[in-house]
Write a protein that holds these residues in place. Structure first.
Motif: not given
Lengths: 89, 909
Positions: A37-48
Motif C-alpha cells: 500500500l505504501g509503495g503504491l501511495a508514495l509513487n507514480f501515478p498516485l503521487l502525481s
C-alpha cells in the motif's frame, strides 16, 4: 485439514485452521500488505495526483498529502504490531 | 568571550557529556542493570540514521528540489513494517552465530568464506568513506559558519572559510570517543551499551535542536505555516518547489532513491550495528517499527519551512542552502539558538561517525586484517586479545584520518546529498546477497561473490568514478565520451541508456547485474558442505534444532585444553577459562583437560571466537587445532546413511533377539514341564507297578500256599482266601482309580449333573468310611449336620471326592488321638466342605504338590501308608470339572484342612 478429523464440522475446521495459522503469520501478511500500500501511495501515478499548486489549510497539497500519509502509515504500523489479538512472541 | 572560543569549547564540553553518559551506561551494563534494555532507547539509537546530512543537507536539498529530499526518509518508513520479520530473522541469526558485522553476516551465510568477508569489508570502506568525510565536512563547515558569522556579524556574500584544522581536530576527537567506548574489551556479542546510550541521547539532542529552529523560523520569523507557504507561493522562483516538478529525475529518481533508502536503513554498517548487533531484546523491534518512522516524521516536519524561509530571506542566493539551519537564527540575531543548532548538528555527525567507525573497525579487524594475519602466521603463542584491540583502535583512527583525507581531496566540491547517496547505492549491493541469503537456501558462495563483485564494479563505474571526474580527479572526457572513447561504456549512459538520472541509472544497472549474477551462478553451482549447513542454519533459524548446524562439521580430534588455549589467545586466558567453565558447568559435562572435546564444545569455541575475530577467521583457527579432516557432504551423508542403517539393523536384531529370548523361555518352560511330566510318568509307572505288584505278590503267595498245602485247616484256608479276595479288591480299586483318572483327563468321563445337597453327600461319605475310622479308632465329627448347601453337581463324583478326602485324612491321623472334622463352607465364591485333621501337617514345599498324581508326602511313614496316591488327584480333577477350587491349608505338627468350594451356578455338560 487435519483438524477435520477431530472436530468434524466445516465451520469448526476453518476456525481451527485460522488459529493454527498462527497470529504471527497473519501479522506478517498484514505488514506486507501495508508495505505494498505504501509503495503504491508514495509513487507514480498516485503521487502525481497531488502535485498541484494549491493549499490545504495553508499547506501545499503535495506536502500535506505526504506528511498526512506518513502519519497514517505510522498509525497503521502501530495498530498491526501492537494488535491485542496477537500473542506475545 | 569570543565565539572563536565558545564554539570549540562547547563542542568539547558536549563530547564530555557524551563520555560521561556512555561511561554511566557501561557501568550500569557491568552491574547487570542495563539502561539499554528499553525499546525507546533502541528506537532512538536507530535514529543514528539521521546524520548531519539530514540535519543540514535535507534543507539544502529541499531548497532546490522541494520534496526531493523525502525519499531518504520514506524508504525507512516503507521498510519499517518489514522489520518485524526481516530484521527479526536477521537478529535471530546474528544471535545464534555471534555475528557482529554485516561482512561477517554475509561471509557466515556463504560458507564462512574469508574471501567474501574481506571483499565485503573492502567495498564497505570504499562505499562509506565518503559518508564519513561528509560528516567531518558538516561539522567543520558549521563551526566555521558559527565562528565567522558570529564573530564578525553576518556578512552576506562572505564565503565561509573552511578551516582544515577544525575538521582534523573533530576527526581526532571522534576517533578518541569511538576508541574509548567501542574497543574497551573483546566481547562475544560486541555490544556497546555505553555507546548506545550516548547515541540515543544524541538523537534527542538533534531532534530537539532541529525542532527549536523549525519552530523559531516558522512562528518567529514568519506567522506560521500559512504565512510562510503563502509567501513562498507568491514567489515565482519558489512556486515550483511546491509540486513534483522540482524533483530532479522525476518519479524514476524518486522511486530509486526510496528503494536505496529502504536498503540503507538495514544494510548501512552503522544501521546493522544498532539494529542487529546492539539489539538487546528482539521484542523492541515492535515499538521501533512505528516509533522510528514517527521520529523521522518529527525531524522532517520543518525541513521544507526552513528551506523556503531560507530561500525567501536570502533571496540573493548568497548563502549555501546547506547552512540555512544555522544562518537563519544568526541572521535573526538568535546566537544562542544558533549554538544549540550547532550542537544538534554536532550530535548528528558524531553519532554517525562513532557508530560507523566502530562497526567498520570490527569488520576490518575481523574480516580483513585477522584473516591475513592468520594466513601468514598460524602459530601464535601469546595472548592475542590485546593485539586485536590495538588493531581495532588503529583501524578507527585510520578510518577517520582517511575520511579527513577524502574530505580534503574531494569533499569540498560536492553538496552533502550527492555524496551521501553514493554511499547508499554502495551498501544496496549487499541487499541481494543478504535478503536472498536468509530466505533462499540455494544462494551459493560463488553466486554471492560474483553478484557483489559485479554490482560494485558497475557502481564504481557509474557513480564513484563520475564523482571523481566531476571533482577533476579524472579527465572530463571519461564522462562525456566514455572510457577509452567507448561511447557504450559512458558511465552515466551505459549501453546508451539515457532514460534515467545518474543515481537511478546506476541503481538499475548495478542491482540488475548483481542479482542476475547471484541467481544465475547459484542455480548452476554446487554448494560445499559448509555452505549447505550455513544456508540451512540461516534460512531455518527459527526451526527448533536448526541451531545445531555447526556441530556436524568437525569430525577430528582436539583436546579440551588445546581448544581453551586457542580461545584464550584471542579473548584472554581469564575470560576463556570463565567461558569454558560456564559452558561445561551449564551442560553438566565432566571433561578432563586432556579429554577429547565433544563436537558441541568445538562448535561453542568456534562461536566464541566468531564474536572476537569473525566467522571466517574463527573457522581457520579452529581447523588449525582440530586434528582430522573436515567431512565433505558425501562423507557426512554416508556416515548418516551408515549410522541409520546400523541403527535399523540393530533395532531389528534387538527385536529378533527379544523374540528369541521369549521363544527360549517358552521352550525352557516347556522343557521343564516335559521333564516334570516325564519324571511323573516314570514315577507313575513305578508307583503303579509297585502298587500292582504288592497285592499281586500277596495273592500269588497265598494262592501258592493254598495249592501246595492241601492239608491246611479250614479256618486257615478261609483266612488266606479272604486275604486273597481283599488284595484282589484293592487291585480292582487301583485299576478303577487309574482308569477313572485317565477317563477324566481324556475327557471321556460321563457326568450326571443334578441338584444335590452337600450335607447329604457328606453324610453318605461318612457312612461309607465309618469302617475306616472305626478300624483306626479315629474320631470323626460331622459339623455339617443338615445345613442346606444346594448346588448343581454330579452326585456320585462328589461323594467320591468327600470319601477320598476323609480316607486321606484318616490315613494321616494317629490311632486313638486322631480327630477329623468335616465343616460346611458358604462364601461369595460358592459353597463347599472342609475336611480338617490333626495329623502331622504338610511341609510348605509340598503343599502345592499334594494334588499331583502318586504324590505321597515323603515321610518316614510313607512306605506304610495305604492308598494309591491317586485319590487327591482325582478330587482335584473332579472339583476342576465343576469349575470349583480345592486347596489345602496346613501347619506342620497341627494338622491340615482340605477345602473345596463349588460355584452355586449350573455347571453345563
Amino acid at each position: 485439514m487435519r483438524a477435520c478429523g477431530h472436530n468434524g464440522g466445516l465451520l469448526e475446521t476453518f476456525g481451527a485452521r485460522s488459529i493454527a495459522m498462527s497470529p504471527l503469520k497473519r501479522r506478517q501478511e498484514r505488514l506486507v500488505a501495508l508495505v505494498v500500500l505504501g509503495g503504491l501511495a508514495l509513487n507514480f501515478p498516485l503521487l502525481s495526483l497531488f502535485s498541484r499548486e494549491a493549499f490545504v489549510w495553508g499547506v501545499p497539497v503535495l506536502f500535506f498529502y505526504l506528511f498526512a500519509f506518513w502519519l497514517l502509515f505510522v498509525v497503521l504500523i502501530a495498530l498491526i504490531v501492537k494488535g491485542k489479538s496477537m500473542a506475545k512472541e | 568571550m569570543s565565539w572563536q572560543w565558545i564554539a570549540p569549547l562547547v563542542s568539547v564540553a558536549y563530547l564530555g557529556v557524551l563520555f560521561a553518559l556512555a561511561y554511566y551506561g557501561d557501568l550500569r551494563a557491568a552491574q547487570g542493570r542495563s539502561l539499554v534494555n528499553n525499546a525507546t532507547v533502541y528506537t532512538l539509537s536507530i535514529a543514528v540514521y539521521c546524520t548531519s546530512w539530514t540535519y543540514y543537507g535535507s534543507v539544502g536539498r529541499a531548497a532546490v528540489s522541494g520534496v526531493g529530499f523525502l525519499p531518504i526518509f520514506l524508504g525507512p518508513l516503507l521498510m519499517a513494517p518489514l522489520w518485524w520479520f526481516v530484521l527479526g530473522k536477521m537478529i535471530a541469526i546474528a544471535n545464534a552465530s555471534h555475528i557482529t558485522s554485516i561482512a561477517d553476516f554475509i561471509a557466515s551465510r556463504y560458507g564462512k568464506s574469508p574471501v567474501l568477508g574481506g571483499m565485503v569489508t573492502l567495498f564497505v570502506i570504499i562505499g562509506v568513506m565518503p559518508y564519513i568525510a561528509l560528516q567531518l565536512k558538516a561539522v567543520a563547515v558549521s563551526m566555521d559558519v558559527l565562528v565567522d558569522h558570529l564573530g564578525a556579524g553576518l556578512a552576506l556574500g562572505d564565503p565561509p572559510f573552511l578551516s582544515n584544522n577544525t575538521a582534523l581536530y573533530v576527526a581526532i576527537l571522534m576517533a578518541l570517543f569511538a576508541i574509548l567506548f567501542g574497543t574497551r574489551h573483546l566481547d562475544a556479542s560486541e555490544r556497546h551499551e555505553g555507546m548506545v546510550m550516548a547515541i540515543a541521547f544524541e538523537s534527542l539532542v538533534k531532534l530537539g535542536a532541529f525542532l527549536s529552529v523549525g519552530l523559531f523560523v516558522t512562528f518567529g520569523l514568519f506567522d506560521g505555516f500559512g504565512d510562510l507557504f503563502g509567501r513562498a507561493m507568491a514567489d515565482p522562483a519558489l512556486r515550483r518547489l511546491m509540486t513534483f516538478d522540482a524533483v530532479p529525475g522525476g518519479y524514476a529518481s524518486w522511486f530509486s532513491m526510496t528503494f536505496l533508502a529502504m536498503m540503507a536503513i538495514l544494510f548501512l554498517p552503522r544501521q546493522f550495528q544498532v539494529l542487529v548487533v546492539e539489539n538487546f531484546n528482539k521484542n523492541h523491534i515492535r515499538q521501533a517499527s512505528w516509533f522510528f518512522p514517527l521520529y523521522l516524521l518529527a525531524i522532517n516536519l520543518f525541513v521544507l519551512p526552513i528551506a523556503l524561509a531560507g530561500r525567501l530571506i536570502f533571496a540573493n542566493g548568497a548563502m549555501d542552502p546547506d547552512t540555512f539551519v544555522l544562518t537563519l537564527p544568526i541572521q535573526a540575531g538568535q546566537h544562542w539558538l544558533a549554538l544549540l543548532v550547532y550542537v544538534g548538528g554536532l550530535s548528528a555527525a558524531t553519532g554517525m561517525v562513532i557508530v560507523e567507525t566502530i562497526a567498520l573497525s570490527t569488520m576490518v579487524s575481523n574480516d580483513l586484517i585477522l584473516p591475513l594475519l592468520l594466513r601468514f602466521r598460524t602459530v601464535f603463542r601469546d595472548d592475542l586479545s590485546g593485539m586485536i584491540l590495538s588493531i581495532r583502535r588503529g583501524v578507527i583512527l585510520g578510518l577517520l584520518l582517511l575520511g579527513y583525507l577524502y574530505f580534503r581531496l574531494i569533499g569540498e566540491s560536492q553538496t552533502l546529498v550527492s555524496i551521501g547517496i553514493v554511499s547508499f547505492a554502495a551498501v544496496a549491493q549487499f541487499a541481494p546477497a543478504i535478503l536472498l541469503g536468509i530466505y533462499w537456501p540455494g544462494a551459493s558462495r560463488r553466486g554471492a561473490m560474483g553478484g557483489i563483485l559485479i554490482g560494485f564494479l558497475v557502481w564504481s563505474h557509474t557513480l564513484l568514478l563520475p564523482s571523481f571526474a566531476k571533482s577533476g580527479w579524472l579527465a572530463g572526457s571519461f564522462l562525456t565520451d566514455g572510457p577509452w572513447g567507448q561511447a557504450w561504456l559512458k558511465p552515466e549512459a551505459l549501453f546508451g541508456l539515457t532514460l534515467f538520472d545518474p543515481i537511478t541509472h546506476s541503481v538499475f544497472w548495478s542491482l540488475l547485474a548483481n542479482m542476475g549474477v547471484l541467481v544465475f551462478i547459484s542455480l548452476f553451482d554446487r554448494q560445499t558442505t559448509v555452505e549447505q549447513i550455513q544456508a540451512m542454519h540461516f534460512v531455518n533459524v527459527f526451526d527448533k534444532g536448526g541451531k545445531g548446524g555447526n556441530e556436524y562439521v568437525w569430525s577430528g580430534f582436539v583436546s579440551v585444553v588445546d581448544l581453551k588455549r586457542l580461545v584464550a589467545r584471542f579473548i584472554g586466558p581469564m575470560q576463556a577459562e570463565r567461558d569454558f567453565a560456564h559452558y561445561i558447568h551449564k551442560r553438566r559435562l565432566e571433561l578432563e583437560d586432556n579429554a577429547q572435546a565433544p563436537a558441541r564444545l568445538v562448535a561453542f569455541a568456534e562461536k566464541r571466537l566468531t564474536g572476537a575475530i569473525g566467522s571466517a577467521s574463527a573457522r581457520v583457527m579452529i581447523s588449525s587445532v582440530v586434528i582430522g579432516e573436515e567431512l565433505d557432504l558425501r562423507g557426512v551423508m554416508r556416515l548418516l546413511d551408515e549410522t541409520s542403517q546400523v541403527i535399523e539393523y540393530s533395532q531389528r536384531l534387538e527385536q529378533k533377539s527379544r523374540q528369541l529370548e521369549a521363544a527360549t523361555r517358552q521352550l525352557q518352560e516347556a522343557n521343564e514341564r516335559l521333564q516334570e511330566l516325564d519324571r511323573m510318568k516314570d514315577e507313575f509307572i513305578s508307583t503303579v507297578s509297585h502298587e500292582l505288584r504288592t497285592p499281586l505278590a500277596a495273592i500269588r503267595a497265598f494262592s501258592e500256599i493254598l495249592r501246595d498245602n492241601a492239608e491246611l485247616e479250614a479256618s486257615e484256608r478261609q483266612k488266606f482266601t479272604e486275604i486273597i479276595i481283599k488284595e484282589a479288591e484293592r487291585l480292582t480299586r487301583l485299576v478303577n482309580q487309574t482308569l477313572d483318572l485317565a477317563k477324566i483327563e481324556s475327557g471321556k468321563m460321563e457326568w450326571h449333573i443334578s441338584e444335590v445337597n452337600l450335607a447329604h453327600i457328606a453324610q453318605e461319605a461318612i457312612d461309607a468310611t465309618k469302617q475306616l475310622f472305626d478300624n483306626k479308632s479315629v474320631q470323626l465329627v460331622n459339623k455339617v449336620d443338615d445345613h442346606d448347601l444346594m448346588l448343581q453337581a454330579d452326585r456320585d463324583k462328589m461323594i467320591q471326592v468327600v470319601i477320598n478326602l476323609l480316607s486321606n485324612a484318616v490315613k494321616f491321623c494317629d490311632a486313638t488321638t486322631g480327630l477329623v472334622e468335616i465343616h460346611w463352607q458358604d462364601t461369595e465364591e460358592g459353597v463347599g466342605l472342609a475336611v480338617v485333621d490333626n495329623g502331622p501337617g504338610i511341609p510348605l514345599e509340598d503343599i502345592n504338590k499334594v494334588f499331583d498324581k502318586f504324590h505321597q508326602v515323603r515321610d518316614s511313614a510313607a512306605d506304610f501308608l495305604p492308598g494309591s496316591g491317586l485319590g487327591l488327584t482325582i478330587c482335584h480333577r473332579i472339583i476342576e470339572r465343576h469349575r470349583g477350587r480345592i486347596w489345602v491349608e496346613s501347619v506342620v505338627g497341627q494338622g491340615s484342612s482340605f477345602i473345596f468350594l463349588l460355584p452355586r451356578g449350573v455347571v453345563e455338560g
